[in-house]
Design a protein around this motif. Structure first.
Motif: not given
Length: 280
Positions: A134, A136, A138, A151, A162, A164, A174, A178, A182, A184
């Motif tokens: 996944k 993420w 941010l 995103q 996603v 966030i 969230h 993590i 993943d 980020v």
């Protein structure tokens, strides 16, 4: 809060109601253009604000500084990490000069940013995103639109991604999810929220691949796998985010290119559904 703990601008604003007229005129000038104190001598500042040099000296003492040089050092340090008001200049050069200056600064920001970011790093981030369980993304405040934009672009080729936080959300729900598999991406452009450092530590402890995208004012962040420092200088009171958008564009483009046939298949599926649903 003690005077030594307050920012330069907060000292000026708090002092304004109690200042004599000439000092108030200087204070109001500095509220609009605080960078002038960092850039000029006391005599030059007095001329710009149309006050006497003695008024400048009294003014900085009222703010709690022992000397003009102490006040100037504080303003200069704050200008490196704080408000864009520190780059606002009382200029009357006109619209054409402003346009030319902003275009040239944008070009310079791109050149300087990508002198420090290699194609190898861009490709490494793209591959990490494609391989992740996944992704993420941010961002807060000015960083939030870049997080949602990246995103949105990467959704073309990455299914589980996603941005966030969304409206009304807190981060705990969230961050707890993590995983080491993943990826980020954190946008941390000035001015960063006060809790950014604890958030970064949580992400670092997760073991996930981690890209940090910031302005040039932050030292290299060693806990991140990659740290892209984007030049954001501008000849006015707003940050120039041309280089940040260019980073987003390159990351999304390379992810699509590296995804190859599988990525093109997803793109075709998206376009087919858009046509069938008549959404565009």
């Amino acid at each position: 809060m003690a005077p030594a703990e307050r920012s330069f601008l907060s000292r000026v604003r708090n002092a304004l109601p109690d200042l004599h007229p000439a000092e108030r005129r200087l204070g109001e000038f500095l509220c609009d253009f605080p960078g002038e104190l960092a850039s000029y001598s006391a005599q030059e500042l007095a001329k710009l604000a149309n006050v006497s040099k003695a008024t400048v000296s009294r003014f900085v003492r009222r703010l709690g500084y022992e000397s003009y040089e102490e006040a100037r050092r504080h303003a200069r340090a704050e200008g490196q990490t704080g408000s864009r008001l520190f780059l606002a200049l009382p200029s009357g050069d006109g619209a054409e000069a402003s346009l030319a200056a902003n275009i040239e600064q944008g070009k310079a920001n791109l050149d300087r940013t990508f002198a420090t970011i290699s194609q190898v790093e861009i490709d490494a981030v793209a591959r990490a995103m494609l391989a992740a369980r996944k992704v993420w993304v941010l961002g807060f405040r000015a960083s939030h639109p870049f997080a949602t934009y990246l995103q949105w672009q990467l959704t073309q080729v990455i299914e589980n991604i996603v941005a966030i936080p969304s409206g009304g959300e807190t981060l705990g729900e969230h961050l707890v999810s993590i995983r080491p598999e993943d990826c980020v991406i954190v946008f941390g452009l000035r001015r960063r929220v006060a809790r950014m450092e604890p958030i970064l530590k949580v992400i670092g402890r997760s073991g996930a691949k981690f890209l940090y995208v910031t302005d040039e004012g932050l030292d290299p962040y060693r806990e991140a796998d990659w740290h892209f420092r984007c030049q954001t200088l501008a000849p006015g009171p707003l940050f120039n985010h041309v280089a940040v958008m260019a980073v987003c564009h390159l990351l999304a483009t390379r992810a699509i290119e590296i995804a190859g046939a599988e990525g093109r298949g997803r793109l075709r599926g998206i376009e087919m559904l858009n046509d069938m649903l008549d959404e565009l």
